[in-house]
Write an enzyme that holds these catalytic residues in place. Structure first.
Site, PDB file in Angstrom:
ATOM      1  N   LYS A  33       2.532  -3.408   7.134  1.00 36.37           N
ATOM      2  CA  LYS A  33       2.675  -3.562   5.680  1.00 36.37           C
ATOM      3  C   LYS A  33       4.109  -3.225   5.249  1.00 36.37           C
ATOM      4  O   LYS A  33       4.685  -3.895   4.401  1.00 36.37           O
ATOM      5  CB  LYS A  33       1.670  -2.681   4.938  1.00 36.37           C
ATOM      6  N   TYR A  77      -1.245  -0.472  11.225  1.00 33.07           N
ATOM      7  CA  TYR A  77      -1.512  -1.152   9.947  1.00 33.07           C
ATOM      8  C   TYR A  77      -0.372  -0.920   8.961  1.00 33.07           C
ATOM      9  O   TYR A  77       0.217  -1.870   8.430  1.00 33.07           O
ATOM     10  CB  TYR A  77      -2.840  -0.652   9.351  1.00 33.07           C
ATOM     11  N   THR A  87       0.830  -1.205   0.000  1.00 35.68           N
ATOM     12  CA  THR A  87       0.000   0.000   0.000  1.00 35.68           C
ATOM     13  C   THR A  87       0.866   1.257   0.000  1.00 35.68           C
ATOM     14  O   THR A  87       2.004   1.228   0.509  1.00 35.68           O
ATOM     15  CB  THR A  87      -0.913  -0.002   1.255  1.00 35.68           C
ATOM     16  N   ASP A  88       0.325   2.350  -0.510  1.00 40.13           N
ATOM     17  CA  ASP A  88       1.061   3.618  -0.455  1.00 40.13           C
ATOM     18  C   ASP A  88       1.208   4.120   0.982  1.00 40.13           C
ATOM     19  O   ASP A  88       2.014   5.009   1.261  1.00 40.13           O
ATOM     20  CB  ASP A  88       0.380   4.692  -1.329  1.00 40.13           C
ATOM     21  N   GLU A  89       0.422   3.522   1.915  1.00 43.23           N
ATOM     22  CA  GLU A  89       0.476   4.004   3.300  1.00 43.23           C
ATOM     23  C   GLU A  89       1.824   3.722   3.964  1.00 43.23           C
ATOM     24  O   GLU A  89       2.139   4.308   4.996  1.00 43.23           O
ATOM     25  CB  GLU A  89      -0.684   3.410   4.114  1.00 43.23           C
TER      26      GLU A  89
HETATM   27  P1  NAD Z   1      -9.999  -6.901   2.932  1.00 42.73           P
HETATM   28  O1  NAD Z   1      -9.921  -6.648   4.394  1.00 42.73           O
HETATM   29  O2  NAD Z   1     -11.250  -6.592   2.198  1.00 42.73           O
HETATM   30  O3  NAD Z   1      -9.672  -8.438   2.639  1.00 42.73           O
HETATM   31  C1  NAD Z   1      -8.650  -9.146   3.280  1.00 42.73           C
HETATM   32  C2  NAD Z   1      -8.910 -10.632   3.087  1.00 42.73           C
HETATM   33  O4  NAD Z   1      -7.819 -11.340   3.687  1.00 42.73           O
HETATM   34  C3  NAD Z   1     -10.197 -11.131   3.766  1.00 42.73           C
HETATM   35  O5  NAD Z   1     -10.884 -11.989   2.887  1.00 42.73           O
HETATM   36  C4  NAD Z   1      -9.686 -11.895   4.986  1.00 42.73           C
HETATM   37  O6  NAD Z   1     -10.535 -12.972   5.361  1.00 42.73           O
HETATM   38  C5  NAD Z   1      -8.323 -12.394   4.501  1.00 42.73           C
HETATM   39  N1  NAD Z   1      -7.364 -12.609   5.581  1.00 42.73           N
HETATM   40  C6  NAD Z   1      -7.040 -11.750   6.582  1.00 42.73           C
HETATM   41  N2  NAD Z   1      -6.095 -12.301   7.382  1.00 42.73           N
HETATM   42  C7  NAD Z   1      -5.825 -13.543   6.858  1.00 42.73           C
HETATM   43  C8  NAD Z   1      -4.935 -14.584   7.223  1.00 42.73           C
HETATM   44  N3  NAD Z   1      -4.147 -14.486   8.290  1.00 42.73           N
HETATM   45  N4  NAD Z   1      -4.912 -15.693   6.444  1.00 42.73           N
HETATM   46  C9  NAD Z   1      -5.704 -15.819   5.362  1.00 42.73           C
HETATM   47  N5  NAD Z   1      -6.582 -14.863   4.985  1.00 42.73           N
HETATM   48  C10 NAD Z   1      -6.630 -13.728   5.719  1.00 42.73           C
HETATM   49  O7  NAD Z   1      -8.754  -6.125   2.305  1.00 42.73           O
HETATM   50  P2  NAD Z   1      -8.589  -5.454   0.864  1.00 42.73           P
HETATM   51  O8  NAD Z   1      -9.060  -4.061   0.928  1.00 42.73           O
HETATM   52  O9  NAD Z   1      -9.120  -6.383  -0.166  1.00 42.73           O
HETATM   53  O10 NAD Z   1      -7.005  -5.413   0.764  1.00 42.73           O
HETATM   54  C11 NAD Z   1      -6.271  -6.503   0.203  1.00 42.73           C
HETATM   55  C12 NAD Z   1      -4.784  -6.185   0.244  1.00 42.73           C
HETATM   56  O11 NAD Z   1      -4.542  -4.988  -0.501  1.00 42.73           O
HETATM   57  C13 NAD Z   1      -4.260  -5.907   1.652  1.00 42.73           C
HETATM   58  O12 NAD Z   1      -3.006  -6.510   1.762  1.00 42.73           O
HETATM   59  C14 NAD Z   1      -4.144  -4.406   1.737  1.00 42.73           C
HETATM   60  O13 NAD Z   1      -3.102  -4.029   2.589  1.00 42.73           O
HETATM   61  C15 NAD Z   1      -3.837  -4.050   0.298  1.00 42.73           C
HETATM   62  N6  NAD Z   1      -4.287  -2.713  -0.150  1.00 42.73           N
HETATM   63  C16 NAD Z   1      -5.577  -2.317   0.038  1.00 42.73           C
HETATM   64  C17 NAD Z   1      -5.994  -1.079  -0.441  1.00 42.73           C
HETATM   65  C18 NAD Z   1      -7.427  -0.622  -0.279  1.00 42.73           C
HETATM   66  O14 NAD Z   1      -7.734   0.532  -0.609  1.00 42.73           O
HETATM   67  N7  NAD Z   1      -8.350  -1.455   0.174  1.00 42.73           N
HETATM   68  C19 NAD Z   1      -5.085  -0.237  -1.092  1.00 42.73           C
HETATM   69  C20 NAD Z   1      -3.766  -0.681  -1.267  1.00 42.73           C
HETATM   70  C21 NAD Z   1      -3.389  -1.933  -0.795  1.00 42.73           C
HETATM   71  P1  TYD Z   2     -10.451   4.405   5.002  1.00 38.80           P
HETATM   72  O1  TYD Z   2     -11.502   4.039   3.995  1.00 38.80           O
HETATM   73  O2  TYD Z   2     -10.478   3.750   6.342  1.00 38.80           O
HETATM   74  O3  TYD Z   2      -9.039   4.172   4.276  1.00 38.80           O
HETATM   75  P2  TYD Z   2      -7.545   4.606   4.754  1.00 38.80           P
HETATM   76  O4  TYD Z   2      -7.568   5.018   6.163  1.00 38.80           O
HETATM   77  O5  TYD Z   2      -6.775   3.339   4.561  1.00 38.80           O
HETATM   78  O6  TYD Z   2      -7.138   5.698   3.815  1.00 38.80           O
HETATM   79  O7  TYD Z   2     -10.500   5.973   5.228  1.00 38.80           O
HETATM   80  C1  TYD Z   2     -10.331   6.857   4.137  1.00 38.80           C
HETATM   81  C2  TYD Z   2     -10.314   8.273   4.695  1.00 38.80           C
HETATM   82  O8  TYD Z   2     -11.611   8.581   5.190  1.00 38.80           O
HETATM   83  C3  TYD Z   2      -9.369   8.442   5.866  1.00 38.80           C
HETATM   84  O9  TYD Z   2      -8.809   9.759   5.784  1.00 38.80           O
HETATM   85  C4  TYD Z   2     -10.259   8.345   7.083  1.00 38.80           C
HETATM   86  C5  TYD Z   2     -11.573   8.894   6.593  1.00 38.80           C
HETATM   87  N1  TYD Z   2     -12.806   8.311   7.167  1.00 38.80           N
HETATM   88  C6  TYD Z   2     -13.822   9.172   7.613  1.00 38.80           C
HETATM   89  O10 TYD Z   2     -13.701  10.406   7.569  1.00 38.80           O
HETATM   90  N2  TYD Z   2     -14.974   8.590   8.092  1.00 38.80           N
HETATM   91  C7  TYD Z   2     -15.150   7.238   8.156  1.00 38.80           C
HETATM   92  O11 TYD Z   2     -16.218   6.773   8.622  1.00 38.80           O
HETATM   93  C8  TYD Z   2     -14.104   6.400   7.701  1.00 38.80           C
HETATM   94  C9  TYD Z   2     -14.241   4.903   7.767  1.00 38.80           C
HETATM   95  C10 TYD Z   2     -12.940   6.977   7.201  1.00 38.80           C
END
Ligand code: NAD
Ligand code: TYD
Length: 339
Positions: free
Chosen positions: A157, A153, A125-127
């Protein structure tokens, strides 16, 4: 091509499974997911009888499961989406984040070494870069930006990225890493900003905005993230990190207002709540390596993508209602029984 996709029942993992099966008619996918609160097998239910798809419930931290699965299936590629992914939960309890996001990745890396997989791709992630100031729109995260994570978190990562790179350098494991900006689209768990706001607005409930709503996120449609990972698997260089994003910076207030406008709901639903501890101010990705080296570019324009996403949540109320009322857990149990 036989790919082990971990975290396949989550938001991006499930979108990736559908993307790869559609795009590559020869691809076979083995899905491993622990089905935590964030994993929903209903998302993958249409694939129940798909011969190119196998679902296994299991934890990436479990060595026997992971080694057994790689040994039995002979997957040549591993793509790791499995992670605890919600910043607010990591502030409440970091432990599970260290387990899944760091120790779990170590198990995967060890198993990939043991079975000589051709590629381990870590979805990061970019985070991991921390944040950028709000008053410097000229600054972007590049792959050379130092890691400086703010939340438990993002710290886990970043740790996983370091481990993965160390396995490349020390053991020659063919590792690639993608660091993507915030994703939006179908099947995102309704605890994240966009789906939570849509769910609350549809129910005429208050929409919580942290702090003043001025924090900036760089949004990318989930399908574009999937196509980026596909390109990295095809032509990415082992040992490399790839930043993925589409230059779509929006403040949280802009996002919330867009959703309310699209749903015909009043802005009076907006409720400013206590800010998140350590809240990152701005994320902004420079995706030029993806473009220059791999010819990748995003295809979904933000205005179209957000409209389609809002429509998807409006039309698929059962999916997120089941999640919010907990009945998806029973569904997961019944789908899994006998498999
Ligand atoms: P999500 O929380 O929707 O899904 C995570 C999945 O992983 C779930 O199905 C969960 O059951 C499974 N899981 C969690 N712990 C596990 C374990 N120990 N063993 C097996 N399965 C496990 O997350 P997401 O938003 O789909 O993100 C997926 C990946 O992409 C993550 O690694 C996250 O860091 C990365 N990512 C997410 C975003 C975003 O905006 N959502 C952006 C950049 C990177
Ligand atoms: P989020 O979807 O949790 O993603 P991330 O923290 O990984 O960027 O949150 C996106 C942005 O929105 C973040 O700045 C926190 C804010 N946020 C709110 O203002 N209200 C909410 O209810 C949530 C879940 C997030």
């Amino acid at each position: 091509m036989k790919i082990l996709v971990t975290g396949a029942a989550g938001f991006i993992g499930s979108n990736f499974v559908y993307y790869m099966l559609r795009k590559h008619p020869e691809a076979e996918i083995v899905a491993l997911d622990a089905l935590t609160y964030a994993g929903d097998l209903e998302t993958l239910a249409p694939l129940k009888d798909e011969p190119r798809f196998l679902f296994v419930r299991g934890n990436i931290c479990d060595r026997n499961t992971v080694f057994g699965l790689l040994g039995d299936t002979g997957c040549d590629i591993v793509v790791n989406f499995a992670a605890e992914s919600h910043v607010d939960r990591s502030i409440e309890d970091p432990s599970i984040f260290v387990e899944s996001n760091v120790l779990g990745v170590q198990v995967l890396l060890d198993a990939c070494r043991e079975y000589g997989v051709e590629r381990f791709h870590q979805v990061s992630t970019d985070e991991v870069y921390g944040d950028l100031p709000l008053d410097r729109p000229d600054l972007f995260f590049t792959e050379q930006t130092p890691l400086n994570p703010s939340s438990p978190y993002s710290a886990t990562k970043a740790s996983a990225d370091l481990l993965a790179r160390a396995y490349y350098r020390t053991f020659g494991l063919p590792v690639t890493i993608s660091r993507c900006s915030n994703n939006y689209g179908p099947y995102q768990f309704p605890e994240k900003l966009i789906p939570l706001t849509i769910a609350n607005a549809l129910a005429d409930r208050p929409v919580g905005v942290y702090g003043q709503g001025i924090n900036v996120r760089d949004w990318l449609y989930v399908g574009d993230h999937c196509s980026a990972i596909d390109r990295i698997l095809e032509d990415g260089r082992p040992g490399e990190v790839y930043n993925v994003g589409g230059h779509n910076e929006k403040t949280n207030l802009e996002i919330v207002r867009t959703i309310l406008r699209e749903l015909g709901k009043p802005e009076s639903l907006i409720t400013f709540v206590t800010d998140r501890a350590g809240h990152d101010l701005r994320y902004a990705i420079d995706p030029s390596t993806m473009g220059e080296q791999l010819g990748w570019e995003p295809h979904t324009d933000f205005e179209d993508g957000i409209r389609e996403t809002i429509a998807w949540y409006r039309d698929n109320g059962t999916w997120w209602h089941n999640i919010l009322d907990g009945s998806y857990r029973d569904f997961n149990e019944s789908m899994f029984r006998g498999r």
